[in-house]
Design a protein around this motif. Structure first.
Motif, PDB file in Angstrom:
ATOM      1  N   GLY A   1      -5.670  -1.350   2.671  1.00 23.07           N
ATOM      2  CA  GLY A   1      -5.184   0.182   2.160  1.00 23.07           C
ATOM      3  C   GLY A   1      -4.677  -0.049   0.537  1.00 23.07           C
ATOM      4  O   GLY A   1      -4.064   0.656  -0.342  1.00 23.07           O
TER       5      GLY A   1
ATOM      6  N   LYS B   1      -5.397  -0.876  -3.106  1.00 20.32           N
ATOM      7  CA  LYS B   1      -5.912  -0.370  -3.976  1.00 20.32           C
ATOM      8  C   LYS B   1      -6.041  -1.710  -4.984  1.00 20.32           C
ATOM      9  O   LYS B   1      -5.419  -2.525  -5.176  1.00 20.32           O
ATOM     10  CB  LYS B   1      -4.944   0.607  -4.434  1.00 20.32           C
TER      11      LYS B   1
ATOM     12  N   GLY C   1       2.562   1.031  -3.366  1.00 22.18           N
ATOM     13  CA  GLY C   1       1.803   1.903  -4.645  1.00 22.18           C
ATOM     14  C   GLY C   1       2.620   0.614  -6.047  1.00 22.18           C
ATOM     15  O   GLY C   1       2.229   0.879  -7.009  1.00 22.18           O
TER      16      GLY C   1
ATOM     17  N   VAL D   1      -7.557  -4.755   0.195  1.00 23.26           N
ATOM     18  CA  VAL D   1      -8.199  -3.419   0.851  1.00 23.26           C
ATOM     19  C   VAL D   1      -7.930  -2.963   1.591  1.00 23.26           C
ATOM     20  O   VAL D   1      -7.587  -1.881   1.644  1.00 23.26           O
ATOM     21  CB  VAL D   1      -9.523  -3.736  -1.179  1.00 23.26           C
TER      22      VAL D   1
ATOM     23  N   ALA E   1       1.099  -1.077  -0.248  1.00 23.38           N
ATOM     24  CA  ALA E   1      -0.223  -0.380  -0.483  1.00 23.38           C
ATOM     25  C   ALA E   1       0.596   0.949  -0.159  1.00 23.38           C
ATOM     26  O   ALA E   1       0.815   2.269  -0.617  1.00 23.38           O
ATOM     27  CB  ALA E   1      -0.635  -0.058   1.213  1.00 23.38           C
TER      28      ALA E   1
ATOM     29  N   ASN F   1      -6.928  -1.524  -8.290  1.00 20.30           N
ATOM     30  CA  ASN F   1      -5.833  -1.776  -9.361  1.00 20.30           C
ATOM     31  C   ASN F   1      -4.452  -2.131  -9.588  1.00 20.30           C
ATOM     32  O   ASN F   1      -3.962  -1.848  -9.979  1.00 20.30           O
ATOM     33  CB  ASN F   1      -6.468  -0.225 -10.269  1.00 20.30           C
ATOM     34  N   GLN F   2      -4.109  -2.250  -7.988  1.00 20.64           N
ATOM     35  CA  GLN F   2      -3.009  -2.832  -7.563  1.00 20.64           C
ATOM     36  C   GLN F   2      -2.865  -4.289  -7.628  1.00 20.64           C
ATOM     37  O   GLN F   2      -1.708  -5.067  -7.885  1.00 20.64           O
ATOM     38  CB  GLN F   2      -1.959  -2.626  -6.106  1.00 20.64           C
TER      39      GLN F   2
END
Length: 268
Positions: free
Chosen positions: A159, A161, A116, A156, A113, A163-164
């Motif tokens: 933390g 996302k 990223g 999720v 998270a 789309n990761q």
């Protein structure tokens, strides 16, 4: 995704790329053959493998990640440890491929998270040393889909996302050959979760058993079967295939893509 094992004991190519120079040369060669991502791993996860010290893993992977990244190669770090993932990210890695889906290290989700990075969460039930004892399912596809769905929720919540996240059904990890074939034949059920799906069938023992029966063919003789699995996975909607021999699977994926595109309702 090209496989780059910088280990002495991986099931297929252990020891071949254990020096930084040999590993970087092979990574560059796979990139030249068309690999979009090079997956660098410093700890074997073959059946029965035991853990290595974290310092050993770091010493194996960081120079390779750093040198490949400096050459413009997109690098994934194959690790279950948050500290290795974080160090590899600082060295230039753009993706983490975690065979435990975050279960082996509670700190992994927060690390992903914060960094990223793209994150491959594989279906996993136990460490390599004991995973064969956990190959018990009511319906392997439904169970894997449900357990990966639970991992997505946990990631999720921590933390990460959506789309990761990329999902991997974990062929061979707490799976029999029959389980692997069921997952492959019903891959669309995993794709239906709505996340990109990565598939790692390359040179695995269930292919060797298929080709050789009671005397499985050796890993190096499983590339043609891997190519077939790559093509079928791509046609079923897989986002990525993780392979040892990049060039042959790239051709297979291109054929599957053209085949699928030509069969689309709006194709003319």
């Amino acid at each position: 995704m090209g496989i780059l094992n910088v280990t002495p004991d991986s099931f297929s190519d252990g020891g071949r790329y254990s020096s930084t120079t040999a590993a970087v040369e092979h990574g560059l060669a796979m990139a030249a053959d068309g690999a979009d991502v090079i997956d660098v791993g410093g700890e074997s996860t073959r059946p029965g493998a035991i853990r290595i010290p974290v310092d050993t893993e770091l010493a194996r992977v960081l120079p390779v990640v750093r040198d490949l990244s400096r050459c413009g190669v997109t690098v994934s770090i194959d690790t279950t440890r948050a500290v290795v993932a974080d160090a590899a990210a600082r060295a230039g890695a753009a993706m983490v491929n975690d065979v435990s889906g975050g279960l082996a290290d509670p700190a992994m989700a927060k690390c992903i998270a914060a960094a990223g990075l793209s994150y491959v969460a594989m279906h996993w039930r136990a460490p390599s040393r004991t995973m064969a004892q956990h190959a018990l399912y009511r319906d392997v596809v439904a169970d894997v889909v449900g357990e990966l769905g639970a991992r997505v929720e946990a990631l999720v919540d921590a933390g990460v996302k959506p789309n990761q996240i990329i999902l991997d059904p974990g062929l061979g990890f707490a799976k029999t050959a029959a389980h692997n074939w069921q997952l492959l034949s019903r891959l669309a059920e995993l794709v239906a979760l709505g996340y990109p799906v990565l598939l790692g069938a390359s040179r695995k023992s269930f292919l060797g058993e298929l080709l050789g029966g009671a005397t499985p063919v050796p890993p190096a003789a499983r590339d043609a079967a891997t190519v077939a699995a790559s093509a079928l996975a791509a046609a079923a909607g897989a986002f990525c295939v993780r392979v040892h021999d990049v060039a042959s699977s790239l051709d297979a994926v291109r054929v599957a893509d053209a085949w699928t595109a030509a069969s689309a309702p709006n194709h003319r």
